[in-house]
Scaffold this motif. Structure first.
Motif, PDB file in Angstrom:
ATOM      1  N   GLU A 176       0.853  -1.313   0.085  1.00 43.29           N
ATOM      2  CA  GLU A 176       0.134   0.048   0.156  1.00 43.29           C
ATOM      3  C   GLU A 176       0.852   1.274   0.019  1.00 43.29           C
ATOM      4  OE1 GLU A 176      -3.152   0.235  -0.407  1.00 43.29           O
ATOM      5  OE2 GLU A 176      -3.230  -1.662  -0.806  1.00 43.29           O
ATOM      6  N   THR A 220       0.864   3.979  -2.885  1.00 40.50           N
ATOM      7  CA  THR A 220       0.605   5.415  -2.448  1.00 40.50           C
ATOM      8  C   THR A 220       1.749   6.550  -2.786  1.00 40.50           C
ATOM      9  OG1 THR A 220      -1.102   4.706  -0.910  1.00 40.50           O
ATOM     10  CG2 THR A 220      -0.237   6.912  -0.835  1.00 40.50           C
ATOM     11  N   LYS A 222      -1.155   0.967  -8.676  1.00 45.20           N
ATOM     12  CA  LYS A 222      -1.989  -0.239  -8.405  1.00 45.20           C
ATOM     13  C   LYS A 222      -2.386  -0.565  -9.876  1.00 45.20           C
ATOM     14  CE  LYS A 222      -4.314  -0.631  -4.250  1.00 45.20           C
ATOM     15  NZ  LYS A 222      -5.058  -0.701  -3.002  1.00 45.20           N
ATOM     16  N   ASN A 224      -7.586  -0.767  -0.939  1.00 46.94           N
ATOM     17  CA  ASN A 224      -7.190  -0.854   0.209  1.00 46.94           C
ATOM     18  C   ASN A 224      -6.490   0.178   0.839  1.00 46.94           C
ATOM     19  OD1 ASN A 224      -6.800  -2.359   2.686  1.00 46.94           O
ATOM     20  ND2 ASN A 224      -5.737  -4.126   1.806  1.00 46.94           N
ATOM     21  N   SER A 225      -6.203   0.347   2.045  1.00 51.00           N
ATOM     22  CA  SER A 225      -5.448   1.664   2.599  1.00 51.00           C
ATOM     23  C   SER A 225      -4.234   1.364   3.501  1.00 51.00           C
ATOM     24  CB  SER A 225      -6.704   2.524   3.391  1.00 51.00           C
ATOM     25  OG  SER A 225      -7.064   2.023   4.623  1.00 51.00           O
ATOM     26  N   GLU A 270      -4.196  -1.281   6.843  1.00 47.15           N
ATOM     27  CA  GLU A 270      -3.070  -2.298   7.061  1.00 47.15           C
ATOM     28  C   GLU A 270      -2.364  -2.307   8.486  1.00 47.15           C
ATOM     29  OE1 GLU A 270      -2.989  -4.812   5.244  1.00 47.15           O
ATOM     30  OE2 GLU A 270      -3.950  -4.148   3.553  1.00 47.15           O
TER      31      GLU A 270
END
Length: 110
Positions: A44, A48, A54, A61-62, A66
């Motif tokens: 992730e 980001t 992605k 998801n974030s 996580e």
């Protein structure tokens, strides 16, 4: 959202796990689960902040979720071994404050 102490988090996780006959996983299984979750966090963060976007087929998801998964597994691990995370945190902070007192450049508070 209400603020919770580490002790409250540990108790909440224990109440959740205690409803299942299987109980806590073994320390080795918990370490494997934690490693999986850290890998998912790394993925992730890379999506980001890194150079790897992605795929359109990948689920949303974030980083927040996580980190939450890692906190849950950490509480499971500590509970299964009878470790008080607040006490562990206090010991680690004492270690950092003593060992690293002059290691980093302090923020000027004037």
């Amino acid at each position: 959202m209400e603020e919770k102490s580490l002790a409250e988090i540990q108790r909440e996780v224990d109440r959740y796990i205690s409803q299942f006959k299987e109980g806590y996983f073994s320390p080795l299984a918990l370490l494997a689960r934690m490693s999986e979750e850290v890998g998912e966090l790394a993925r992730e963060v890379n999506h980001t902040y890194g150079e790897k976007p992605k795929k359109v087929t990948e689920a949303e998801n974030s980083i927040e979720l996580e980190l939450g998964d890692i906190l849950f597994i950490t509480a499971c691990f500590a509970n299964s071994l009878g470790i008080d995370l607040t006490e562990a945190h206090n010991k680690v902070m004492h270690k950092f404050n003593a060992r690293d007192a002059d290691r980093w450049t302090k923020v000027d508070t004037d």
